[in-house]
Design a protein around this motif. Sequence first.
Motif, PDB file in Angstrom:
ATOM      1  N   MET A  50      31.106  14.334  67.988  1.00 45.53           N
ATOM      2  CA  MET A  50      30.761  14.066  69.382  1.00 45.53           C
ATOM      3  C   MET A  50      29.251  13.992  69.534  1.00 45.53           C
ATOM      4  N   ASP A 345      34.870  17.291  81.422  1.00 44.51           N
ATOM      5  CA  ASP A 345      36.034  17.231  80.528  1.00 44.51           C
ATOM      6  C   ASP A 345      36.316  15.794  80.090  1.00 44.51           C
ATOM      7  N   ARG A 348      33.961  14.458  77.453  1.00 44.44           N
ATOM      8  CA  ARG A 348      34.315  14.880  76.100  1.00 44.44           C
ATOM      9  C   ARG A 348      35.393  13.960  75.509  1.00 44.44           C
ATOM     10  N   VAL A 353      29.172  15.308  75.036  1.00 43.26           N
ATOM     11  CA  VAL A 353      29.142  16.692  75.520  1.00 43.26           C
ATOM     12  C   VAL A 353      27.976  16.849  76.491  1.00 43.26           C
TER      13      VAL A 353
END
Length: 399
Positions: A50, A345, A348, A353
């Motif tokens: 990520m 959320d 993600r 992030v």
Amino acid sequence: MTHGFDLERRLDQREDRDLRRHLEVAESVAPQTRFADDPKGGAPAFGDEMLVFASNNYLGLADDARVQRAAELGARTVGTGAGASRLVIGDTRVHRALERDLATCKGAERALVFSSGYAANVGTIDALAPDVVFSDELNHASIIDGCRIGASETVVYDHCDADDLRAEMERRAAGADESEQWLVVTDSVFSMDGDVAPLSAVCDAAREFGAWVMVDEAHATGLFGAGGGIVQREGLSDRVDVQLGTLSKALASQGGYVAGDEALVEYLLNAARSFVFSTGLSPPSAAAAREALRIARETDRADDLWDTVATLRDGLETMGYEVFGETHILPVVVGDRGDAIELADRLRDHGVVAPAIRPPTVPEGASRLRVAPMATHTADDIAQCLDAFRATGREVGVL
């Protein structure tokens, strides 16, 4: 009858208020990494890689080979730990070299390194033991705790409002004993709003009443004023009595520091309990911070960060997001707590992030995502971040 602590109930209460947090394991400290849920003693199961726009590693130096080599050399030549308090046998040439460089960078006579920025704030305020502290209402928790421990009285003034500071000082002066010792304390860059304190005006107000000024440069060290901070950018080294900062953000290490005149540092190393009664900062951390400070001062790494910041801010605002501040910290204001959590959320899910910040950390109705880019984010990273904000903003209904 029981006199114990019902911690499960406390945890449930935090859960009810959306305040319970959970640990998450990062595979590395870098612009891109993989994460895993808290393994609780087992092996972490990492997912997909990520993009991290949530780190205080602003210059991207935590995994820089030069900084890593410096840390390794510090460990090999001095040791992995200081071995004791600096006042016992834990004062090494690595600590002294870092302190000399920090003092030079901050335009001060001398600097003193603590085990953390938190310890520097708490220990300094406690050691000075001011009769009154005048504190910006959005100061960091370490400053607040320092005031609770060390100040006889704390007066909170409106955020970044030097006029309100002056008014509070005038009110206090009306009935104050002339022997009272006053300390004005402010962050320079505020970590949740990304704005900058009006330091020159704060210094002007303090001078009218003979008060000392203490400035925490935690989020500014290494990024402004040839690496010094906002104090150096504004040319205020000779007007700020106590300069603090951390080595754990742009300088990619661990620890904190205080810089000032000889008498201040000599007094703190004798009277600041968080220094006197703590093992010295580990030599690898000190060596890494020194190399990171050199890179910050001698290279154009910060320019790379500012280019990234400008691109992100422009892209987010063009989409319709409100972005607070004027620095490398980009608070993307959503407003509603639930929307902020859902947006984070969904980001993600898109591989980005960026944490949701909600009350009580920020005021009701001002929930936000705190976007913190690094100098090492690439053009593709920035484009992916902006694409994710565009898609998720529409999904959540905030765009």
